[in-house]
Scaffold this motif. Sequence first.
Motif, PDB file in Angstrom:
ATOM      1  N   LYS A  84       0.835  -1.306   0.158  1.00 13.72           N
ATOM      2  CA  LYS A  84      -0.015   0.252  -0.017  1.00 13.72           C
ATOM      3  C   LYS A  84       0.748   1.270   0.004  1.00 13.72           C
ATOM      4  CE  LYS A  84      -3.964  -2.006   2.217  1.00 13.72           C
ATOM      5  NZ  LYS A  84      -4.887  -2.059   3.519  1.00 13.72           N
ATOM      6  N   ASP A  89       0.672   5.226  -8.231  1.00 19.25           N
ATOM      7  CA  ASP A  89      -0.552   4.674  -8.146  1.00 19.25           C
ATOM      8  C   ASP A  89      -1.001   3.608  -8.903  1.00 19.25           C
ATOM      9  OD1 ASP A  89      -1.206   6.641  -6.388  1.00 19.25           O
ATOM     10  OD2 ASP A  89      -2.388   8.008  -7.715  1.00 19.25           O
ATOM     11  N   LYS A  90      -0.625   3.545 -10.297  1.00 21.51           N
ATOM     12  CA  LYS A  90      -0.996   2.628 -11.223  1.00 21.51           C
ATOM     13  C   LYS A  90      -0.385   1.399 -10.708  1.00 21.51           C
ATOM     14  CE  LYS A  90      -0.696   1.702 -16.224  1.00 21.51           C
ATOM     15  NZ  LYS A  90      -0.356   2.370 -17.797  1.00 21.51           N
ATOM     16  N   ARG A  92       0.609   0.312  -7.526  1.00 20.64           N
ATOM     17  CA  ARG A  92       0.201   0.023  -6.381  1.00 20.64           C
ATOM     18  C   ARG A  92      -1.151  -0.856  -6.609  1.00 20.64           C
ATOM     19  NH1 ARG A  92       0.268   4.807  -4.104  1.00 20.64           N
ATOM     20  NH2 ARG A  92      -1.920   5.219  -4.776  1.00 20.64           N
ATOM     21  N   ASN A  93      -1.955  -0.058  -7.447  1.00 16.80           N
ATOM     22  CA  ASN A  93      -3.243  -0.588  -7.671  1.00 16.80           C
ATOM     23  C   ASN A  93      -3.166  -1.746  -8.363  1.00 16.80           C
ATOM     24  OD1 ASN A  93      -4.453   1.675  -6.541  1.00 16.80           O
ATOM     25  ND2 ASN A  93      -4.578   2.916  -8.390  1.00 16.80           N
ATOM     26  N   ARG A  94      -2.311  -2.264  -9.424  1.00 15.43           N
ATOM     27  CA  ARG A  94      -2.325  -3.276 -10.043  1.00 15.43           C
ATOM     28  C   ARG A  94      -1.772  -4.525  -9.169  1.00 15.43           C
ATOM     29  NH1 ARG A  94       1.497  -6.192 -12.107  1.00 15.43           N
ATOM     30  NH2 ARG A  94       3.283  -4.945 -11.423  1.00 15.43           N
ATOM     31  N   ILE A  97      -4.697  -5.224  -6.245  1.00 17.38           N
ATOM     32  CA  ILE A  97      -5.872  -6.013  -6.786  1.00 17.38           C
ATOM     33  C   ILE A  97      -5.286  -7.430  -6.900  1.00 17.38           C
ATOM     34  CG2 ILE A  97      -7.269  -6.532  -8.775  1.00 17.38           C
ATOM     35  CD1 ILE A  97      -7.627  -3.401  -8.791  1.00 17.38           C
ATOM     36  N   LEU A 112     -11.249  -1.334  -3.827  1.00 15.18           N
ATOM     37  CA  LEU A 112     -10.173  -0.572  -4.409  1.00 15.18           C
ATOM     38  C   LEU A 112     -10.586  -0.347  -5.753  1.00 15.18           C
ATOM     39  CD1 LEU A 112      -7.179   0.270  -4.537  1.00 15.18           C
ATOM     40  CD2 LEU A 112      -6.263  -2.066  -5.116  1.00 15.18           C
ATOM     41  N   THR A 113     -11.373  -1.029  -6.533  1.00 12.94           N
ATOM     42  CA  THR A 113     -11.940  -0.803  -7.865  1.00 12.94           C
ATOM     43  C   THR A 113     -12.737   0.361  -7.772  1.00 12.94           C
ATOM     44  OG1 THR A 113     -13.727  -2.247  -8.022  1.00 12.94           O
ATOM     45  CG2 THR A 113     -11.785  -3.044  -8.812  1.00 12.94           C
ATOM     46  N   GLU A 115     -12.359   3.067  -5.521  1.00 11.57           N
ATOM     47  CA  GLU A 115     -11.500   4.147  -5.407  1.00 11.57           C
ATOM     48  C   GLU A 115     -10.980   4.207  -6.636  1.00 11.57           C
ATOM     49  OE1 GLU A 115      -8.301   3.162  -2.390  1.00 11.57           O
ATOM     50  OE2 GLU A 115     -10.103   2.269  -1.079  1.00 11.57           O
ATOM     51  N   ILE A 116     -10.580   3.775  -7.555  1.00 12.79           N
ATOM     52  CA  ILE A 116      -9.836   3.721  -8.752  1.00 12.79           C
ATOM     53  C   ILE A 116     -10.854   4.339  -9.605  1.00 12.79           C
ATOM     54  CG2 ILE A 116      -8.737   2.467 -10.852  1.00 12.79           C
ATOM     55  CD1 ILE A 116      -7.762   0.423  -8.871  1.00 12.79           C
TER      56      ILE A 116
END
Length: 188
Positions: A84, A89-90, A92-94, A97, A112-113, A115-116
Amino acid sequence: MKQQNTRIILLSLISFTTLGLATACNSSANNGLESSTNNEIKSELNSESRKFIEEYNSLILEFQNADNETQTAQKLKSLIPKLKQINSDKERNRILISSYLRVGETEQAYKLTEEILAKEKKPNMKNFQCMLMESLRKPASLIKGCYSEAAILYKNELNKLDPSAFTYTQMLSGFNVNMYHAGNNEYI
């Protein structure tokens, strides 16, 4: 059953990621863009983030060779707080998930989706969110509404593309599939 749903979603995520990368990398014009985007992400990562990503990659390899997936999943679960902190961002999110799905935390992946999508509406992410809703057994009306929203996002992307563009066919397929899942049987 929960683990089977998580594996199906994980395979779907991998498929969408592969499709997205294939789309982005297929034309020679996009190859430079994709490389520069990856280079931008790499250059934007601080040393601590790189260390966390290396640890994550090591665990993913361990998953592939593990005799005891439960133990590996526990290691990955304990790594999530560090993941986290990744400063891109990109990236971290990938990674988050993927991690949530691997450890069976589908609800966290869904959150999380949300938030994205609150920051940027992307049709593939919205479509993925709809699949997560199915896995979480959300009400059918909400799932169909989600697919309708995803179809609109695909349609918006279609409107920006030249019909001869390589990605046009893929966006059109995304639109049709989402319309079908939204309850429009004529899109079969």
